[in-house]
Design an enzyme around this catalytic site. Structure first.
Site, PDB file in Angstrom:
ATOM      1  N   SER A 147       0.808  -1.274   0.097  1.00 26.94           N
ATOM      2  CA  SER A 147      -0.040  -0.032   0.047  1.00 26.94           C
ATOM      3  C   SER A 147       0.966   1.073   0.016  1.00 26.94           C
ATOM      4  O   SER A 147       1.975   1.214   0.502  1.00 26.94           O
ATOM      5  CB  SER A 147      -0.891  -0.092   1.163  1.00 26.94           C
ATOM      6  OG  SER A 147      -1.435   1.491   1.303  1.00 26.94           O
ATOM      7  N   TYR A 161      -1.505  -0.329  10.362  1.00 28.81           N
ATOM      8  CA  TYR A 161      -1.730  -0.950   8.971  1.00 28.81           C
ATOM      9  C   TYR A 161      -0.443  -0.368   8.019  1.00 28.81           C
ATOM     10  O   TYR A 161       0.145  -1.104   7.171  1.00 28.81           O
ATOM     11  CB  TYR A 161      -2.972  -0.224   8.432  1.00 28.81           C
ATOM     12  CG  TYR A 161      -3.303  -0.559   6.955  1.00 28.81           C
ATOM     13  CD1 TYR A 161      -3.604  -1.955   6.362  1.00 28.81           C
ATOM     14  CD2 TYR A 161      -2.941   0.269   6.053  1.00 28.81           C
ATOM     15  CE1 TYR A 161      -3.957  -2.136   5.051  1.00 28.81           C
ATOM     16  CE2 TYR A 161      -3.180   0.041   4.594  1.00 28.81           C
ATOM     17  CZ  TYR A 161      -3.587  -1.086   4.140  1.00 28.81           C
ATOM     18  OH  TYR A 161      -3.920  -1.376   2.931  1.00 28.81           O
TER      19      TYR A 161
END
Length: 255
Positions: A147, A161
């Site tokens: 990501s 995350y």
């Protein structure tokens, strides 16, 4: 005309493939000729819809439930795929989630560990489960879906995350060095702001507008735009690429 991204005869396992980027990747892989194993956890309906769409188009697919936070279920998943289709040629470690936004004073040890297990440890364990067979056959490709958060720290409350995805970028390089001498390529794809159920859950419309304001292409991306890059890395067209993480973000972050 030769199709340099042809995946005919390849067996691909895609985790988290019941929606979003994973689902789009399953469809693209099937369109390129691969036999596709659709890994999912909670969204059986979505997984079955993807399977049915592939089969209606003449492809071959199976949907298999597994909690990729657990090594025992990963091993069963890989065994099931191998029993139905044969040895796995391509692994796409796509399963992951922000889970919830928590700032540093809010995050609990339990939540932190859960996010790490889902976004990082799962990819390590899945890679471990397919590596021996790939090494033995001197062939294979592993693609880790990371990501943009792993590069820039993510948005508000996304520290756990972002940390997991940053670590996954590093693991991609480490594993690539280890497996490249055995003919196995490991790479990553790093999506930016993609229009998926992920952002429907974790980002407000105002946050999306703020994100888009910083994207030179002036829009969010789509799942198929990520899926085709993943397919490229899985194919022979990327035969000399190892340890790379390709940014798919409309110019939001240029490295």
């Amino acid at each position: 005309m030769k199709n340099y991204m042809d995946l005919t005869g390849k067996v691909a396992l895609i985790t988290g493939a019941s929606s979003g980027i994973g689902a789009a990747t399953a469809l693209v892989f099937a369109d390129l000729g691969a036999k596709v194993a659709i890994g999912y956890h909670g969204n059986q309906k979505g997984a079955e819809q993807v399977r049915q769409e592939i089969e209606k188009s003449g492809g071959t697919a199976i949907a298999i439930r597994a909690d990729v936070r657990k090594g025992s279920e990963i091993r069963t998943l890989v065994q099931t795929v191998t029993k139905n289709f044969g040895p796995i040629d391509v692994l796409v470690n796509n399963a992951g989630s922000l889970v919830e936004r928590q700032r540093i004073l809010e995050v609990t040890e339990e939540r932190w560990n859960d996010i790490m297990a889902l976004n990082l440890t799962s990819a390590v364990l899945c890679s471990q489960a397919v590596a021996a067979s790939m090494i033995e056959r001197k062939s294979g490709a592993i693609i880790n879906i990371v990501s943009i958060a792993g590069r820039n720290g993510g948005g508000p409350g996304a520290g756990a995350y972002a940390t997991a995805k940053g670590a996954l970028i590093t693991f991609t390089k480490s594993l690539a060095k280890e497996l490249a001498p055995h003919g196995v390529r490991v790479n990553g794809v790093s999506p930016g702001v993609i229009a998926t159920p992920f952002h429907e859950v974790f980002s407000t419309p105002e946050m999306i507008r703020t994100f888009v304001a910083g994207i030179p292409m002036g829009r969010t991306g789509t799942s198929p735009e990520c899926a085709t890059v993943i397919a490229f890395l899985a194919s022979g067209a990327a035969a000399y690429i190892a340890g790379e993480t390709i940014e798919v973000n409309g110019g939001q972050l240029m490295l």
